[in-house]
Design an enzyme around this catalytic site. Structure first.
Site, PDB file in Angstrom:
ATOM      1  N   LYS A  22       0.903  -1.126  -0.091  1.00 16.41           N
ATOM      2  CA  LYS A  22       0.055  -0.013  -0.022  1.00 16.41           C
ATOM      3  C   LYS A  22       0.689   1.236  -0.146  1.00 16.41           C
ATOM      4  CE  LYS A  22      -1.749   1.519   4.007  1.00 16.41           C
ATOM      5  NZ  LYS A  22      -1.626   3.246   4.382  1.00 16.41           N
ATOM      6  N   ASN A  23       1.820   1.258   0.797  1.00 13.16           N
ATOM      7  CA  ASN A  23       2.637   2.592   1.181  1.00 13.16           C
ATOM      8  C   ASN A  23       3.740   2.795  -0.190  1.00 13.16           C
ATOM      9  OD1 ASN A  23       1.194   2.848   3.171  1.00 13.16           O
ATOM     10  ND2 ASN A  23       2.680   2.246   4.719  1.00 13.16           N
ATOM     11  N   ARG A  93      -6.070  10.304   3.904  1.00 16.55           N
ATOM     12  CA  ARG A  93      -5.192  11.211   4.605  1.00 16.55           C
ATOM     13  C   ARG A  93      -3.826  11.531   3.637  1.00 16.55           C
ATOM     14  NH1 ARG A  93      -0.568  11.816   5.840  1.00 16.55           N
ATOM     15  NH2 ARG A  93      -0.505  13.783   6.600  1.00 16.55           N
ATOM     16  N   CYS A 117      -5.622  12.147  11.695  1.00 26.39           N
ATOM     17  CA  CYS A 117      -6.225  10.903  11.500  1.00 26.39           C
ATOM     18  C   CYS A 117      -6.282  10.112  12.908  1.00 26.39           C
ATOM     19  CB  CYS A 117      -5.437   9.881  10.319  1.00 26.39           C
ATOM     20  SG  CYS A 117      -3.848   9.486  11.087  1.00 26.39           S
ATOM     21  N   ARG A 122      -1.327  14.788  11.575  1.00 30.96           N
ATOM     22  CA  ARG A 122      -0.194  14.527  10.567  1.00 30.96           C
ATOM     23  C   ARG A 122      -0.054  15.633   9.876  1.00 30.96           C
ATOM     24  NH1 ARG A 122      -1.426   8.931   9.506  1.00 30.96           N
ATOM     25  NH2 ARG A 122       0.613   8.929   8.224  1.00 30.96           N
ATOM     26  N   PRO A 123       0.948  16.463  10.570  1.00 29.38           N
ATOM     27  CA  PRO A 123       1.576  17.836   9.748  1.00 29.38           C
ATOM     28  C   PRO A 123       2.186  17.662   8.539  1.00 29.38           C
ATOM     29  CG  PRO A 123       2.855  17.057  11.739  1.00 29.38           C
ATOM     30  CD  PRO A 123       1.741  16.281  11.633  1.00 29.38           C
ATOM     31  N   ILE A 124       2.086  18.338   7.671  1.00 28.15           N
ATOM     32  CA  ILE A 124       2.900  18.327   6.200  1.00 28.15           C
ATOM     33  C   ILE A 124       3.793  19.606   6.126  1.00 28.15           C
ATOM     34  CG2 ILE A 124       1.252  16.864   4.966  1.00 28.15           C
ATOM     35  CD1 ILE A 124       0.313  19.576   3.651  1.00 28.15           C
ATOM     36  N   ASP A 125       4.322  19.953   7.235  1.00 27.25           N
ATOM     37  CA  ASP A 125       5.225  21.340   7.154  1.00 27.25           C
ATOM     38  C   ASP A 125       6.403  20.941   6.563  1.00 27.25           C
ATOM     39  OD1 ASP A 125       5.395  19.881   9.688  1.00 27.25           O
ATOM     40  OD2 ASP A 125       7.034  21.143  10.184  1.00 27.25           O
ATOM     41  N   LEU A 126       6.925  19.757   6.504  1.00 26.32           N
ATOM     42  CA  LEU A 126       8.444  19.506   5.985  1.00 26.32           C
ATOM     43  C   LEU A 126       7.895  19.548   4.513  1.00 26.32           C
ATOM     44  CD1 LEU A 126       9.608  16.822   8.320  1.00 26.32           C
ATOM     45  CD2 LEU A 126      10.085  19.089   8.183  1.00 26.32           C
ATOM     46  N   ASP A 306       4.339   0.875  12.078  1.00 28.22           N
ATOM     47  CA  ASP A 306       3.338   0.189  11.844  1.00 28.22           C
ATOM     48  C   ASP A 306       3.185  -1.398  12.023  1.00 28.22           C
ATOM     49  OD1 ASP A 306       3.371   1.813   8.305  1.00 28.22           O
ATOM     50  OD2 ASP A 306       2.706   2.428  10.431  1.00 28.22           O
ATOM     51  N   ARG A 398      -8.589  -0.556   4.095  1.00 31.22           N
ATOM     52  CA  ARG A 398      -7.644   0.370   3.874  1.00 31.22           C
ATOM     53  C   ARG A 398      -6.234  -0.149   3.270  1.00 31.22           C
ATOM     54  NH1 ARG A 398      -6.149   4.410   7.450  1.00 31.22           N
ATOM     55  NH2 ARG A 398      -4.863   4.719   5.792  1.00 31.22           N
TER      56      ARG A 398
HETATM   57  C1  EPZ Z   1       4.114   6.893   6.165  1.00 24.38           C
HETATM   58  O1  EPZ Z   1       3.272   7.995   6.725  1.00 24.38           O
HETATM   59  C2  EPZ Z   1       3.072   5.821   6.069  1.00 24.38           C
HETATM   60  N1  EPZ Z   1       1.977   6.154   5.216  1.00 24.38           N
HETATM   61  C3  EPZ Z   1       2.686   5.289   7.264  1.00 24.38           C
HETATM   62  O2  EPZ Z   1       1.958   4.420   7.414  1.00 24.38           O
HETATM   63  C4  EPZ Z   1       3.620   5.096   8.426  1.00 24.38           C
HETATM   64  O3  EPZ Z   1       3.647   4.819   9.732  1.00 24.38           O
HETATM   65  C5  EPZ Z   1       4.793   6.298   8.162  1.00 24.38           C
HETATM   66  O4  EPZ Z   1       5.412   6.664   6.853  1.00 24.38           O
HETATM   67  C6  EPZ Z   1       6.024   6.143   9.210  1.00 24.38           C
HETATM   68  O5  EPZ Z   1       6.896   5.046   8.901  1.00 24.38           O
HETATM   69  C7  EPZ Z   1       2.229   6.008   3.715  1.00 24.38           C
HETATM   70  O6  EPZ Z   1       3.103   5.767   3.544  1.00 24.38           O
HETATM   71  C8  EPZ Z   1       0.958   6.400   2.967  1.00 24.38           C
HETATM   72  P1  EPZ Z   1       6.083  10.425   7.982  1.00 24.38           P
HETATM   73  P2  EPZ Z   1       3.869   9.551   6.651  1.00 24.38           P
HETATM   74  O7  EPZ Z   1       5.759  11.764   7.157  1.00 24.38           O
HETATM   75  O8  EPZ Z   1       4.505   9.771   5.435  1.00 24.38           O
HETATM   76  C9  EPZ Z   1       6.070  13.892  11.519  1.00 24.38           C
HETATM   77  C10 EPZ Z   1      -0.114   2.633   7.505  1.00 24.38           C
HETATM   78  O9  EPZ Z   1      -0.155   2.136   8.511  1.00 24.38           O
HETATM   79  N2  EPZ Z   1       5.901  14.737  10.326  1.00 24.38           N
HETATM   80  O10 EPZ Z   1       7.291   9.642   7.905  1.00 24.38           O
HETATM   81  O11 EPZ Z   1       2.574  10.295   7.056  1.00 24.38           O
HETATM   82  C11 EPZ Z   1       4.581  13.021  11.542  1.00 24.38           C
HETATM   83  O12 EPZ Z   1       3.556  13.656  12.504  1.00 24.38           O
HETATM   84  C12 EPZ Z   1       0.450   3.870   7.559  1.00 24.38           C
HETATM   85  O13 EPZ Z   1       0.365   2.136   6.631  1.00 24.38           O
HETATM   86  C13 EPZ Z   1       6.041  16.182  10.677  1.00 24.38           C
HETATM   87  O14 EPZ Z   1       6.285  16.564  11.743  1.00 24.38           O
HETATM   88  O15 EPZ Z   1       4.837   9.452   7.816  1.00 24.38           O
HETATM   89  C14 EPZ Z   1       5.345  11.842  12.019  1.00 24.38           C
HETATM   90  O16 EPZ Z   1       5.133  11.925  13.662  1.00 24.38           O
HETATM   91  C15 EPZ Z   1       0.164   4.861   9.128  1.00 24.38           C
HETATM   92  N3  EPZ Z   1       5.893  17.026   9.595  1.00 24.38           N
HETATM   93  C16 EPZ Z   1       6.562  11.604  11.681  1.00 24.38           C
HETATM   94  O17 EPZ Z   1       6.855  12.835  11.260  1.00 24.38           O
HETATM   95  C17 EPZ Z   1       5.933  16.705   8.305  1.00 24.38           C
HETATM   96  O18 EPZ Z   1       5.764  17.315   7.269  1.00 24.38           O
HETATM   97  C18 EPZ Z   1       6.630  10.603  10.778  1.00 24.38           C
HETATM   98  O19 EPZ Z   1       5.702  10.851   9.602  1.00 24.38           O
HETATM   99  C19 EPZ Z   1       5.691  15.046   8.143  1.00 24.38           C
HETATM  100  C20 EPZ Z   1       5.944  14.110   8.993  1.00 24.38           C
END
Ligand code: EPZ
Length: 419
Positions: A22-23, A93, A117, A122-126, A306, A398
């Site tokens: 999925k990811n 999301r 979620c 789930r911030p996207i600031d980065l 996960d 999902r």
């Molecule tokens: C991906 O989510 C996966 N989803 C998640 O899988 C997985 O848990 C996660 O990576 C970590 O491995 C998909 O690939 C669709 P991150 P993502 O950006 O990209 C913080 C599942 O069950 N952050 O690596 O959202 C964030 O809050 C799902 O399959 C910021 O602060 O994860 C988190 O604490 C759940 N700012 C940490 O980083 C940002 O701009 C990791 O998030 C982005 C992230």
């Protein structure tokens, strides 16, 4: 309301094939926007999140059709829009992953701010700061992201933390930038490598995925390709933990141990024997599991967040106590209350959870709180005496193409009802 009825207490024996990841397929579907040619994705899992992505692509003027069970053919030649309506953004999301590729293809993009979620904010600031580094102008006030980029210019981007989504989004945006883009402190997950390999198959020059530094350069337009999606490492971890939970012997065709070595290491420590070859990964658990050293979730190659709930479920009857530390998401212990209904002994304090093994678990009516928490309930139910009903399984749909069917193939009694 569909649910699973799980009859626990029996050992597992059998084998099943592991679905596509999925990811990995979600960012690859976003990447399909980068070319006006046809893209054929093989091993594409039939999931609710994939369906949501297809609706987003169709809303942008693309075509997408299934050929056979797991081949999805996408064509973005006639892409005629650059905004994703709020209702579609809310369906999935991770719709934010489309931002970079729409911007790269159209020079502008608009989508509503992805909400949090079940796991917490789930911030996207980065994502946004990296896109701005590439030259995008982004107005993120008022809940809608208005992005413009008359010209994206490659440069070095340093991520303050190795975000998977931000790494992927910036890889996709970089395919529309002039010059070379270098992403430092990039996420190292195998799904990033799969995205790199897809982009290379489309003619992009990408290297370094799997390490902390990824370089991207696209000297010309990308062409289409035929690509097979990698196997889902979390689905494989789920079924390994199912065998650990219920006992027995299973083989997972297509699973690749190099993608889930931190999970197999913990299962070996708990007393399972794990064998891996080019065909897949086997797991044999004959005796009561032992508790293991503290499990701390971390970015890859650390223990995957996960798999936290899934491993916890497998250790509920182990000898001793195991400490979990969830470092990736704020709210990823929502499955604990439901596991407690089955007789589990788990104490949560902030990011820590202590699982004290119990002699037995009993079946109970439980409900899914999120995708991986729902899968964990099924893993635990396999080890419980009696029957467990698992409700709100749309969460599970999902990420798992056919959890009931896969577990049945492994010898479990899991019935899906109410569809
Ligand atoms: C991906 O989510 C996966 N989803 C998640 O899988 C997985 O848990 C996660 O990576 C970590 O491995 C998909 O690939 C669709 P991150 P993502 O950006 O990209 C913080 C599942 O069950 N952050 O690596 O959202 C964030 O809050 C799902 O399959 C910021 O602060 O994860 C988190 O604490 C759940 N700012 C940490 O980083 C940002 O701009 C990791 O998030 C982005 C992230």
């Amino acid at each position: 309301m569909s649910q699973f009825i799980v009859k626990g207490g029996g050992r597992l024996r059998g084998e099943t094939a592991i679905q596509g990841a999925k990811n990995s397929v979600l960012p690859i579907l976003a990447a399909a926007l980068l070319t006006a040619d046809q893209v054929e994705l093989r091993g594409c899992p039939r999931l609710r999140d994939v369906d949501a992505s297809v609706r987003i692509l169709e809303g942008l003027g693309c075509t997408a059709r299934w050929e056979g069970t797991n081949t999805l053919v996408v064509n973005a030649r006639d892409m005629n829009a650059w905004s994703i309506p709020d209702r579609l953004c809310r369906e999935m999301r991770s719709s934010a992953i489309f931002l970079g590729s729409i911007l790269a293809r159209c020079g502008q993009a608009e989508l509503s701010y992805p909400g949090g979620c079940e796991l917490g904010p789930r911030p996207i600031d980065l994502h946004l700061s990296g896109l701005r580094d590439l030259g995008a102008e982004i107005d993120d006030t008022g809940g809608v992201l208005h992005c413009k980029a008359s010209h994206l210019c490659g440069r070095e981007i340093v991520l303050s933390l190795p975000s998977v989504g931000a790494t992927e989004n910036l890889m996709l945006a970089a395919c529309g930038a002039s010059g070379v883009t270098t992403i430092a402190n990039a996420a190292r997950e195998p799904e990033i490598v799969d995205l790199q390999n897809f982009l290379i198959a489309c003619g992009a020059r990408v290297r370094g995925a799997g390490s902390s530094t990824v370089c991207i350069e696209c000297p010309g337009p990308l062409h289409g390709c035929t690509y097979t999606v990698m196997p889902d490492r979390i689905v494989a971890a789920t079924y390994l933990c199912a065998a650990a939970s219920a006992g027995g012997e299973v083989f997972l065709r297509g699973a690749r141990e190099e993608h889930l070595s931190t999970v197999t290491a913990v299962l070996r420590e708990a007393g399972c024997s794990i064998l891996a070859d080019e065909a897949g990964v086997g797991c044999c658990c004959q005796n009561r599991l032992s508790a293991v050293r503290p499990v701390r979730t971390a970015p890859y190659p650390g223990f995957p967040t996960d798999a936290q709930a899934i491993l916890m479920a497998a250790l509920l009857k182990s000898q001793g106590a195991t400490v979990f530390e969830e470092n990736m998401f704020e709210n990823r212990y929502r499955h604990v209350d439901e596991l407690t209904r089955m007789g589990a002994n788990i104490r949560v304090s902030g990011r820590a959870a202590v699982v004290s093994g119990v002699e037995c678990l009993h079946g109970a009516p439980v409900r899914c709180t999120d995708l991986r928490g729902g899968a964990a309930l099924c893993v635990a139910a396999l080890a419980a005496e009696g029957e467990t009903s698992v409700r709100e399984i749309s969460h599970i749909d999902r990420g798992y193409e056919d959890l009931a069917g896969d577990l049945q193939a492994l010898g479990a009694s899991v019935l899906r009802t109410g569809d």
